[in-house]
Structure formats: C-alpha cells, structure tokens
Design a protein around this motif. Structure first.
Motif, PDB file in Angstrom:
ATOM      1  N   ALA A  77       0.887  -1.294  -0.026  1.00  0.00           N
ATOM      2  CA  ALA A  77       0.021   0.101   0.018  1.00  0.00           C
ATOM      3  C   ALA A  77       0.960   1.330   0.019  1.00  0.00           C
ATOM      4  CB  ALA A  77      -1.026  -0.033   1.256  1.00  0.00           C
ATOM      5  N   GLY A  78       2.136   1.254   0.687  1.00  0.00           N
ATOM      6  CA  GLY A  78       2.802   2.453   0.509  1.00  0.00           C
ATOM      7  C   GLY A  78       3.281   2.564  -0.890  1.00  0.00           C
ATOM      8  N   VAL A  79       3.854   1.510  -1.454  1.00  0.00           N
ATOM      9  CA  VAL A  79       4.106   1.594  -2.812  1.00  0.00           C
ATOM     10  C   VAL A  79       3.146   2.529  -3.733  1.00  0.00           C
ATOM     11  CG1 VAL A  79       4.825   0.375  -4.686  1.00  0.00           C
ATOM     12  CG2 VAL A  79       5.895  -0.209  -2.734  1.00  0.00           C
ATOM     13  N   PHE A  80       1.765   1.944  -3.458  1.00  0.00           N
ATOM     14  CA  PHE A  80       0.781   2.507  -4.315  1.00  0.00           C
ATOM     15  C   PHE A  80       0.421   4.162  -3.875  1.00  0.00           C
ATOM     16  CE2 PHE A  80      -1.101  -1.831  -4.827  1.00  0.00           C
ATOM     17  CZ  PHE A  80      -0.750  -1.722  -5.939  1.00  0.00           C
ATOM     18  N   ALA A  81       0.553   4.268  -2.468  1.00  0.00           N
ATOM     19  CA  ALA A  81       0.718   5.689  -1.995  1.00  0.00           C
ATOM     20  C   ALA A  81       1.730   6.621  -2.735  1.00  0.00           C
ATOM     21  CB  ALA A  81       0.758   5.979  -0.267  1.00  0.00           C
ATOM     22  N   VAL A 128      -7.422  11.648  -2.489  1.00  0.00           N
ATOM     23  CA  VAL A 128      -8.463  10.623  -1.586  1.00  0.00           C
ATOM     24  C   VAL A 128      -7.768   9.183  -1.714  1.00  0.00           C
ATOM     25  CG1 VAL A 128     -10.615   9.453  -1.675  1.00  0.00           C
ATOM     26  CG2 VAL A 128     -10.807  11.774  -2.070  1.00  0.00           C
ATOM     27  N   TRP A 129      -7.119   8.993  -3.068  1.00  0.00           N
ATOM     28  CA  TRP A 129      -6.709   7.554  -3.067  1.00  0.00           C
ATOM     29  C   TRP A 129      -5.249   7.592  -2.275  1.00  0.00           C
ATOM     30  CZ3 TRP A 129      -6.298   6.880  -9.355  1.00  0.00           C
ATOM     31  CH2 TRP A 129      -7.815   6.576  -9.488  1.00  0.00           C
ATOM     32  N   GLU A 130      -4.530   8.642  -2.389  1.00  0.00           N
ATOM     33  CA  GLU A 130      -3.248   8.626  -1.619  1.00  0.00           C
ATOM     34  C   GLU A 130      -3.535   8.500  -0.071  1.00  0.00           C
ATOM     35  OE1 GLU A 130       0.691  11.475  -0.364  1.00  0.00           O
ATOM     36  OE2 GLU A 130      -0.583  12.170  -1.980  1.00  0.00           O
ATOM     37  N   ASN A 131      -4.480   9.103   0.456  1.00  0.00           N
ATOM     38  CA  ASN A 131      -5.198   8.986   1.698  1.00  0.00           C
ATOM     39  C   ASN A 131      -5.324   7.641   1.971  1.00  0.00           C
ATOM     40  OD1 ASN A 131      -3.976  11.052   3.205  1.00  0.00           O
ATOM     41  ND2 ASN A 131      -5.910  12.163   2.503  1.00  0.00           N
ATOM     42  N   HIS A 132      -6.072   7.010   1.047  1.00  0.00           N
ATOM     43  CA  HIS A 132      -6.509   5.532   1.390  1.00  0.00           C
ATOM     44  C   HIS A 132      -5.348   4.645   1.195  1.00  0.00           C
ATOM     45  CE1 HIS A 132      -8.684   1.870   0.630  1.00  0.00           C
ATOM     46  NE2 HIS A 132      -7.723   1.379  -0.535  1.00  0.00           N
ATOM     47  N   PHE A 133      -4.468   4.866   0.608  1.00  0.00           N
ATOM     48  CA  PHE A 133      -3.186   3.863   0.486  1.00  0.00           C
ATOM     49  C   PHE A 133      -2.125   4.411   1.758  1.00  0.00           C
ATOM     50  CE2 PHE A 133      -4.137   3.415  -4.270  1.00  0.00           C
ATOM     51  CZ  PHE A 133      -4.449   2.369  -4.183  1.00  0.00           C
ATOM     52  N   GLU A 190      -3.405   5.170   4.459  1.00  0.00           N
ATOM     53  CA  GLU A 190      -4.113   4.543   5.764  1.00  0.00           C
ATOM     54  C   GLU A 190      -3.827   3.087   5.757  1.00  0.00           C
ATOM     55  OE1 GLU A 190      -8.340   5.034   7.773  1.00  0.00           O
ATOM     56  OE2 GLU A 190      -8.513   4.550   5.480  1.00  0.00           O
ATOM     57  N   GLN A 191      -3.839   2.517   4.542  1.00  0.00           N
ATOM     58  CA  GLN A 191      -3.554   0.911   4.464  1.00  0.00           C
ATOM     59  C   GLN A 191      -2.161   0.484   4.714  1.00  0.00           C
ATOM     60  OE1 GLN A 191      -6.016  -1.784   3.362  1.00  0.00           O
ATOM     61  NE2 GLN A 191      -7.470   0.169   3.572  1.00  0.00           N
ATOM     62  N   ALA A 192      -1.374   1.419   4.434  1.00  0.00           N
ATOM     63  CA  ALA A 192       0.007   1.206   5.020  1.00  0.00           C
ATOM     64  C   ALA A 192       0.226   1.740   6.413  1.00  0.00           C
ATOM     65  CB  ALA A 192       1.064   2.120   3.664  1.00  0.00           C
ATOM     66  N   GLY A 193      -0.525   2.125   6.848  1.00  0.00           N
ATOM     67  CA  GLY A 193      -0.339   2.719   8.274  1.00  0.00           C
ATOM     68  C   GLY A 193       0.557   3.962   8.619  1.00  0.00           C
ATOM     69  N   MET A 194       0.589   4.821   7.281  1.00  0.00           N
ATOM     70  CA  MET A 194       1.143   5.898   7.446  1.00  0.00           C
ATOM     71  C   MET A 194       0.063   7.059   7.734  1.00  0.00           C
ATOM     72  SD  MET A 194       2.814   5.388   3.312  1.00  0.00           S
ATOM     73  CE  MET A 194       3.439   6.771   3.211  1.00  0.00           C
ATOM     74  N   PRO A 195       0.877   8.322   8.167  1.00  0.00           N
ATOM     75  CA  PRO A 195      -0.216   9.320   8.629  1.00  0.00           C
ATOM     76  C   PRO A 195      -0.741   9.760   7.270  1.00  0.00           C
ATOM     77  CG  PRO A 195       2.164  10.133   8.588  1.00  0.00           C
ATOM     78  CD  PRO A 195       2.094   8.686   8.472  1.00  0.00           C
ATOM     79  N   LEU A 196      -1.958  10.430   7.317  1.00  0.00           N
ATOM     80  CA  LEU A 196      -2.829  10.820   6.275  1.00  0.00           C
ATOM     81  C   LEU A 196      -2.452  12.325   6.060  1.00  0.00           C
ATOM     82  CD1 LEU A 196      -6.613   9.408   7.173  1.00  0.00           C
ATOM     83  CD2 LEU A 196      -4.772   8.442   5.837  1.00  0.00           C
ATOM     84  N   LEU A 197      -2.726  12.889   4.772  1.00  0.00           N
ATOM     85  CA  LEU A 197      -2.621  14.023   4.333  1.00  0.00           C
ATOM     86  C   LEU A 197      -3.546  14.847   5.006  1.00  0.00           C
ATOM     87  CD1 LEU A 197      -1.762  14.297   0.716  1.00  0.00           C
ATOM     88  CD2 LEU A 197      -0.082  14.074   2.695  1.00  0.00           C
ATOM     89  N   GLU A 198      -3.364  15.915   5.975  1.00  0.00           N
ATOM     90  CA  GLU A 198      -4.048  16.640   6.614  1.00  0.00           C
ATOM     91  C   GLU A 198      -4.633  17.791   5.790  1.00  0.00           C
ATOM     92  OE1 GLU A 198      -2.980  17.730  10.431  1.00  0.00           O
ATOM     93  OE2 GLU A 198      -2.276  15.931  10.935  1.00  0.00           O
ATOM     94  N   THR A 199      -3.865  18.186   4.779  1.00  0.00           N
ATOM     95  CA  THR A 199      -4.334  19.132   3.931  1.00  0.00           C
ATOM     96  C   THR A 199      -4.314  18.542   2.449  1.00  0.00           C
ATOM     97  OG1 THR A 199      -2.092  20.012   3.666  1.00  0.00           O
ATOM     98  CG2 THR A 199      -3.366  21.050   5.089  1.00  0.00           C
ATOM     99  N   GLY A 200      -4.546  19.305   1.632  1.00  0.00           N
ATOM    100  CA  GLY A 200      -4.432  18.862   0.052  1.00  0.00           C
ATOM    101  C   GLY A 200      -2.959  18.474  -0.532  1.00  0.00           C
TER     102      GLY A 200
END
Length: 122
Positions: free
Chosen positions: A2-6, A58-63, A65-75
C-alpha cells in the motif's frame, strides 16, 4: 504494498500537475491534447474556488491509511508544494503566474489553430 501505491499516486499527482502547466503548450504540437488540458484546467479552477477534494488525494490517503502512514491533513499542493517550493505567503502570486502561463498556452494554441485554418483555406 500500500505504501508503494501511495507513492505511485504522489508521482501521478505531480505528473498531472506538470501536464496542467505544460499541456497547453503540448497542444501546439498535438492538437487533441487541448481537450484533456481544458478539462484539467476547469478542474483546477473549480478546486481553487470551491472546497473540492481531488480524487488523487483521496486515493493517496486511502493507500496511506492501508500502509499505516499518516494521512494528509491538507491537500496535495498544501502538503507537497506550498511552503516547500516557495513560501506560503507567495501562494496567490504563484497561482496567478501559473494561471498566466496556462492562459498564454491557450492563447498560443488558439492563434496557431486560427493561422492553420487560414493557410488551409487560402
């Protein structure tokens, strides 16, 4: 994985931003490019004037989240570009300059298309 996809979505996002900046000039050579470029330009304007979330973010945040990485809080732009490539205080100026570059590419495209029509008819 998932991190690779992000990260792949980040690369895609930068590619889309590059196309937004250069696509109108590419259309001078490949005329069909103007149509997706105009659509992307309309999306960019919409995202500036309304609180629209880009599907790529949205896709980046999805991936993420799947990878256990922090979400983007902004755009995407706020996270990767504003305050990184130029000071945040220059955001409006940068938007105006980039908008002028895109507008110049569209004017050049129109002028070239018009000249081409005149040559073919005359």
């Amino acid at each position: 994985m998932a991190g690779v996809f992000a990260e792949a979505v980040v690369v895609l996002h930068f590619t889309v931003m590059g196309f937004l900046l250069a696509g109108g000039f590419l259309a001078w050579r490949w005329r069909w490019v103007i149509y997706p470029h105009l659509a992307l330009g309309a999306w960019a304007i919409l995202s500036i004037i309304t609180p629209t979330v880009c599907p790529l973010t949205v896709w980046e945040n999805h991936f993420r989240e799947q990878a256990g990485m922090p979400l983007l809080e902004t755009g995407f732009i706020d996270h990767y570009i504003d305050g990184v490539w130029y000071p945040e205080s220059a955001s409006m100026l940068v938007q105006l300059v980039l908008g002028a570059v895109v507008l110049t590419s569209w004017i050049g495209f129109y002028a070239g298309a018009r000249a081409s029509r005149r040559l073919s008819h005359g």
